[in-house]
Design a protein around this motif. Sequence first.
Motif, PDB file in Angstrom:
ATOM      1  N   ALA A  39       0.860  -1.180   0.000  1.00  0.00           N
ATOM      2  CA  ALA A  39       0.000   0.000   0.000  1.00  0.00           C
ATOM      3  C   ALA A  39       0.888   1.219   0.000  1.00  0.00           C
ATOM      4  O   ALA A  39       2.101   1.126   0.073  1.00  0.00           O
ATOM      5  CB  ALA A  39      -0.896  -0.015   1.235  1.00  0.00           C
ATOM      6  N   THR A  40       0.262   2.398  -0.084  1.00  0.00           N
ATOM      7  CA  THR A  40       1.050   3.623  -0.004  1.00  0.00           C
ATOM      8  C   THR A  40       1.594   3.743   1.400  1.00  0.00           C
ATOM      9  O   THR A  40       0.901   4.123   2.319  1.00  0.00           O
ATOM     10  CB  THR A  40       0.180   4.835  -0.335  1.00  0.00           C
ATOM     11  OG1 THR A  40      -0.432   4.618  -1.580  1.00  0.00           O
ATOM     12  CG2 THR A  40       1.015   6.090  -0.396  1.00  0.00           C
ATOM     13  N   GLY A  41       2.824   3.380   1.598  1.00  0.00           N
ATOM     14  CA  GLY A  41       3.378   3.285   2.946  1.00  0.00           C
ATOM     15  C   GLY A  41       3.036   1.927   3.506  1.00  0.00           C
ATOM     16  O   GLY A  41       2.788   0.967   2.780  1.00  0.00           O
ATOM     17  N   SER A  42       3.034   1.824   4.833  1.00  0.00           N
ATOM     18  CA  SER A  42       2.838   0.565   5.525  1.00  0.00           C
ATOM     19  C   SER A  42       1.381   0.382   5.900  1.00  0.00           C
ATOM     20  O   SER A  42       0.659   1.325   6.141  1.00  0.00           O
ATOM     21  CB  SER A  42       3.696   0.588   6.794  1.00  0.00           C
ATOM     22  OG  SER A  42       3.253  -0.371   7.701  1.00  0.00           O
ATOM     23  N   THR A  43       0.928  -0.888   5.982  1.00  0.00           N
ATOM     24  CA  THR A  43      -0.397  -1.105   6.550  1.00  0.00           C
ATOM     25  C   THR A  43      -0.385  -0.733   8.020  1.00  0.00           C
ATOM     26  O   THR A  43      -1.427  -0.577   8.630  1.00  0.00           O
ATOM     27  CB  THR A  43      -0.849  -2.571   6.403  1.00  0.00           C
ATOM     28  OG1 THR A  43       0.092  -3.415   7.048  1.00  0.00           O
ATOM     29  CG2 THR A  43      -0.983  -2.955   4.966  1.00  0.00           C
TER      30      THR A  43
ATOM     31  N   GLY B 275      -1.849   5.212  14.385  1.00  0.00           N
ATOM     32  CA  GLY B 275      -0.650   5.008  13.591  1.00  0.00           C
ATOM     33  C   GLY B 275      -0.187   6.282  12.933  1.00  0.00           C
ATOM     34  O   GLY B 275      -0.378   7.375  13.443  1.00  0.00           O
ATOM     35  N   PHE B 276       0.415   6.151  11.752  1.00  0.00           N
ATOM     36  CA  PHE B 276       0.982   7.301  11.065  1.00  0.00           C
ATOM     37  C   PHE B 276       0.025   7.858  10.023  1.00  0.00           C
ATOM     38  O   PHE B 276       0.363   8.733   9.263  1.00  0.00           O
ATOM     39  CB  PHE B 276       2.297   6.911  10.378  1.00  0.00           C
ATOM     40  CG  PHE B 276       3.266   6.257  11.305  1.00  0.00           C
ATOM     41  CD1 PHE B 276       3.459   6.751  12.587  1.00  0.00           C
ATOM     42  CD2 PHE B 276       3.987   5.157  10.912  1.00  0.00           C
ATOM     43  CE1 PHE B 276       4.345   6.164  13.443  1.00  0.00           C
ATOM     44  CE2 PHE B 276       4.887   4.564  11.773  1.00  0.00           C
ATOM     45  CZ  PHE B 276       5.066   5.059  13.035  1.00  0.00           C
ATOM     46  N   GLY B 277      -1.166   7.330   9.907  1.00  0.00           N
ATOM     47  CA  GLY B 277      -2.127   7.807   8.925  1.00  0.00           C
ATOM     48  C   GLY B 277      -3.527   7.643   9.427  1.00  0.00           C
ATOM     49  O   GLY B 277      -3.855   8.119  10.503  1.00  0.00           O
ATOM     50  N   GLU B 278      -4.363   6.906   8.723  1.00  0.00           N
ATOM     51  CA  GLU B 278      -5.754   6.772   9.131  1.00  0.00           C
ATOM     52  C   GLU B 278      -6.134   5.299   9.248  1.00  0.00           C
ATOM     53  O   GLU B 278      -7.026   4.816   8.561  1.00  0.00           O
ATOM     54  CB  GLU B 278      -6.680   7.470   8.132  1.00  0.00           C
ATOM     55  CG  GLU B 278      -6.480   8.963   8.045  1.00  0.00           C
ATOM     56  CD  GLU B 278      -5.307   9.338   7.166  1.00  0.00           C
ATOM     57  OE1 GLU B 278      -5.182   8.791   6.067  1.00  0.00           O
ATOM     58  OE2 GLU B 278      -4.501  10.165   7.609  1.00  0.00           O
TER      59      GLU B 278
ATOM     60  N   GLY C 190      -0.430  13.776   2.117  1.00  0.00           N
ATOM     61  CA  GLY C 190      -0.310  13.287   3.490  1.00  0.00           C
ATOM     62  C   GLY C 190       0.980  12.550   3.770  1.00  0.00           C
ATOM     63  O   GLY C 190       1.202  12.092   4.891  1.00  0.00           O
ATOM     64  N   ASP C 191       1.858  12.449   2.770  1.00  0.00           N
ATOM     65  CA  ASP C 191       3.106  11.708   2.950  1.00  0.00           C
ATOM     66  C   ASP C 191       4.184  12.511   3.666  1.00  0.00           C
ATOM     67  O   ASP C 191       5.191  11.938   4.100  1.00  0.00           O
ATOM     68  CB  ASP C 191       3.655  11.248   1.596  1.00  0.00           C
ATOM     69  CG  ASP C 191       2.867  10.065   1.044  1.00  0.00           C
ATOM     70  OD1 ASP C 191       2.216   9.378   1.850  1.00  0.00           O
ATOM     71  OD2 ASP C 191       2.898   9.842  -0.179  1.00  0.00           O
ATOM     72  N   TYR C 192       3.995  13.813   3.786  1.00  0.00           N
ATOM     73  CA  TYR C 192       4.989  14.660   4.459  1.00  0.00           C
ATOM     74  C   TYR C 192       4.310  15.487   5.547  1.00  0.00           C
ATOM     75  O   TYR C 192       3.240  16.058   5.319  1.00  0.00           O
ATOM     76  CB  TYR C 192       5.664  15.604   3.464  1.00  0.00           C
ATOM     77  CG  TYR C 192       6.402  14.890   2.350  1.00  0.00           C
ATOM     78  CD1 TYR C 192       7.739  14.527   2.495  1.00  0.00           C
ATOM     79  CD2 TYR C 192       5.741  14.569   1.159  1.00  0.00           C
ATOM     80  CE1 TYR C 192       8.406  13.866   1.476  1.00  0.00           C
ATOM     81  CE2 TYR C 192       6.403  13.911   0.134  1.00  0.00           C
ATOM     82  CZ  TYR C 192       7.727  13.556   0.302  1.00  0.00           C
ATOM     83  OH  TYR C 192       8.391  12.891  -0.701  1.00  0.00           O
ATOM     84  N   THR C 193       4.935  15.549   6.695  1.00  0.00           N
ATOM     85  CA  THR C 193       4.426  16.349   7.807  1.00  0.00           C
ATOM     86  C   THR C 193       5.571  17.127   8.432  1.00  0.00           C
ATOM     87  O   THR C 193       6.615  16.550   8.757  1.00  0.00           O
ATOM     88  CB  THR C 193       3.784  15.463   8.896  1.00  0.00           C
ATOM     89  OG1 THR C 193       2.723  14.701   8.320  1.00  0.00           O
ATOM     90  CG2 THR C 193       3.230  16.311  10.030  1.00  0.00           C
ATOM     91  N   LEU C 194       5.368  18.430   8.603  1.00  0.00           N
ATOM     92  CA  LEU C 194       6.308  19.280   9.326  1.00  0.00           C
ATOM     93  C   LEU C 194       5.523  20.006  10.405  1.00  0.00           C
ATOM     94  O   LEU C 194       4.462  20.577  10.119  1.00  0.00           O
ATOM     95  CB  LEU C 194       6.968  20.310   8.396  1.00  0.00           C
ATOM     96  CG  LEU C 194       7.959  19.780   7.367  1.00  0.00           C
ATOM     97  CD1 LEU C 194       8.366  20.900   6.414  1.00  0.00           C
ATOM     98  CD2 LEU C 194       9.201  19.218   8.062  1.00  0.00           C
ATOM     99  N   GLY C 195       6.019  19.976  11.650  1.00  0.00           N
ATOM    100  CA  GLY C 195       5.239  20.589  12.706  1.00  0.00           C
ATOM    101  C   GLY C 195       6.049  21.141  13.844  1.00  0.00           C
ATOM    102  O   GLY C 195       7.237  20.826  14.009  1.00  0.00           O
TER     103      GLY C 195
ATOM    104  N   MET D 106       8.012  11.457   7.111  1.00  0.00           N
ATOM    105  CA  MET D 106       8.013  11.303   5.657  1.00  0.00           C
ATOM    106  C   MET D 106       7.704   9.857   5.309  1.00  0.00           C
ATOM    107  O   MET D 106       8.239   8.931   5.922  1.00  0.00           O
ATOM    108  CB  MET D 106       9.377  11.684   5.082  1.00  0.00           C
ATOM    109  CG  MET D 106       9.475  11.544   3.572  1.00  0.00           C
ATOM    110  SD  MET D 106      11.143  11.922   2.945  1.00  0.00           S
ATOM    111  CE  MET D 106      12.006  10.419   3.413  1.00  0.00           C
ATOM    112  N   HIS D 107       6.803   9.651   4.342  1.00  0.00           N
ATOM    113  CA  HIS D 107       6.526   8.330   3.788  1.00  0.00           C
ATOM    114  C   HIS D 107       6.965   8.342   2.326  1.00  0.00           C
ATOM    115  O   HIS D 107       6.513   9.177   1.547  1.00  0.00           O
ATOM    116  CB  HIS D 107       5.032   8.002   3.853  1.00  0.00           C
ATOM    117  CG  HIS D 107       4.462   8.039   5.226  1.00  0.00           C
ATOM    118  ND1 HIS D 107       4.700   7.071   6.168  1.00  0.00           N
ATOM    119  CD2 HIS D 107       3.651   8.941   5.835  1.00  0.00           C
ATOM    120  CE1 HIS D 107       4.068   7.363   7.281  1.00  0.00           C
ATOM    121  NE2 HIS D 107       3.429   8.501   7.114  1.00  0.00           N
ATOM    122  N   ARG D 108       7.840   7.417   1.966  1.00  0.00           N
ATOM    123  CA  ARG D 108       8.260   7.258   0.578  1.00  0.00           C
ATOM    124  C   ARG D 108       8.079   5.795   0.218  1.00  0.00           C
ATOM    125  O   ARG D 108       8.915   4.951   0.556  1.00  0.00           O
ATOM    126  CB  ARG D 108       9.721   7.680   0.389  1.00  0.00           C
ATOM    127  CG  ARG D 108       9.970   9.160   0.591  1.00  0.00           C
ATOM    128  CD  ARG D 108       9.343  10.000  -0.508  1.00  0.00           C
ATOM    129  NE  ARG D 108       9.988   9.779  -1.786  1.00  0.00           N
ATOM    130  CZ  ARG D 108       9.517  10.236  -2.944  1.00  0.00           C
ATOM    131  NH1 ARG D 108       8.381  10.924  -2.966  1.00  0.00           N
ATOM    132  NH2 ARG D 108      10.156  10.003  -4.071  1.00  0.00           N
TER     133      ARG D 108
END
Length: 452
Positions: free
Chosen positions: A35-39, A56-59, A239-244, A287-289
């Motif tokens: 998948a786009t990134g990890s399950t 997790g890191f997404g939804e 959603g693959d990049y986050t800066l905060g 970052m998700h690549r």
Amino acid sequence: MKTIYAVSFLIGAFWLGLVAVNTGLLAANGNPSPATGSTTTRNVSTVPDTTEEEFGFGEITLPGLSLNSLNIYGYFASRLEKTFGEPSATANGIIKEDAPAEFLYPSFDLLVQHQITDKFKAFINLNAVGSGLVDLHNFWAEYSASAALNLRMGKVYRKFGLYNEILDAVPTYYGIEPPELFDADHLMLSRTTALMLYGSIGLAAGNLNYSISTDNGEGDAAKGVIPLGYDLHYKFGGGDYTLGVSGYVSGGETTPDVAVGEGPPHGGVLPWMAGDKFSVIGGYLEMHRGPLTLQSEYWHASHHARRDPEAVLTVINNAKLNANQLARFLKNPALGATAENVNPLANFGISTWYVRAGLSRETRLGEFAPYVQWDHYRNPEVIAKKKFGGDNEAGVADDGVFDKSTVGLVFRPIPQVAIKLDQSFHFYRLAGQQVNYWELRLDVSMLYGQGF
């Protein structure tokens, strides 16, 4: 120490490399592409992108959960830990001992969420750490005027960095232990707040997300004390990049939430303080690549505190402080531990950072996700003995500093089940010598639930 460091990270690099090589072989054999990134980090079902739903890191959440319904779900974890060669300083020098293996039950969470109308929803999180007494970990009611304006009130996990809102949901992220910022034995600030305003605004090619929160402070409510927490982060690239950046100011002098002898505090104020005016600030990125996830966070807390002489004497008489700690707590250690000799002023800084990398790959057996991590933590004021407010990590070191390397592997036979195995080395100075010890952890965790 350098040899151990090299071996530890060579193992991690080998795991990452092995999975990368296998990627091509699996694709050639017609196995499922990732998948786009990890399950571990990506869409398993559709839920709103807010707080406790941001597993997790997404939804990721359980299949079948939907809005406009009553959702009952949760997660739990069982863990086996063993420590090898832990050093201790004695009159005869440094000795090393293995600790007995220990079964732990770090989390059992039952979550209930009800979408009452399109504008109102409610949430309850019941937690039983150690499979003991059930605690109301957090709860809230929320009003949503729009995506850009939401008001949440109750006992709320504050938005802060990458992990605060998802820390209990062990099945959903790389790693077993939390980043040192939210290690329960030396928290830099409390995890919860009372009132939070937050929202998301579309900006250029991404979304700008913000939150502002306030509460009573770390201890009891105090006159003139108005704490302020904030978080601002930008998600882009789908959603693959986050800066905060996140921060917190105590808003005045606040007090500890536990007394000396009641264990580590649940916030940033140590039990032997009469008062503490402090702030925390830091930044983070993710970052998700493809199958690769990279994360890093840095945090610094500035404390301007007053020690309670009687509390300090209790610590000194019961917690076996080292020479550096006695020199901090007493005006003149040679004169002994008396109330008059306690140094009341405690101005100090705490800092921590980590770098984490994980690589996910789907196979016929399930998802395999090796990861590596390096943590650094510095706290000159902390002590060793947990019962009196210590952490048994930085407090053991001569200077309150330790580093930790971790290599691990997550296996998911199905998205709701995570089997994690990792190993960490701790490095620090003890009695003037550079020492280390290592830990091995096996964690099995599961998501469960149903929508009605």
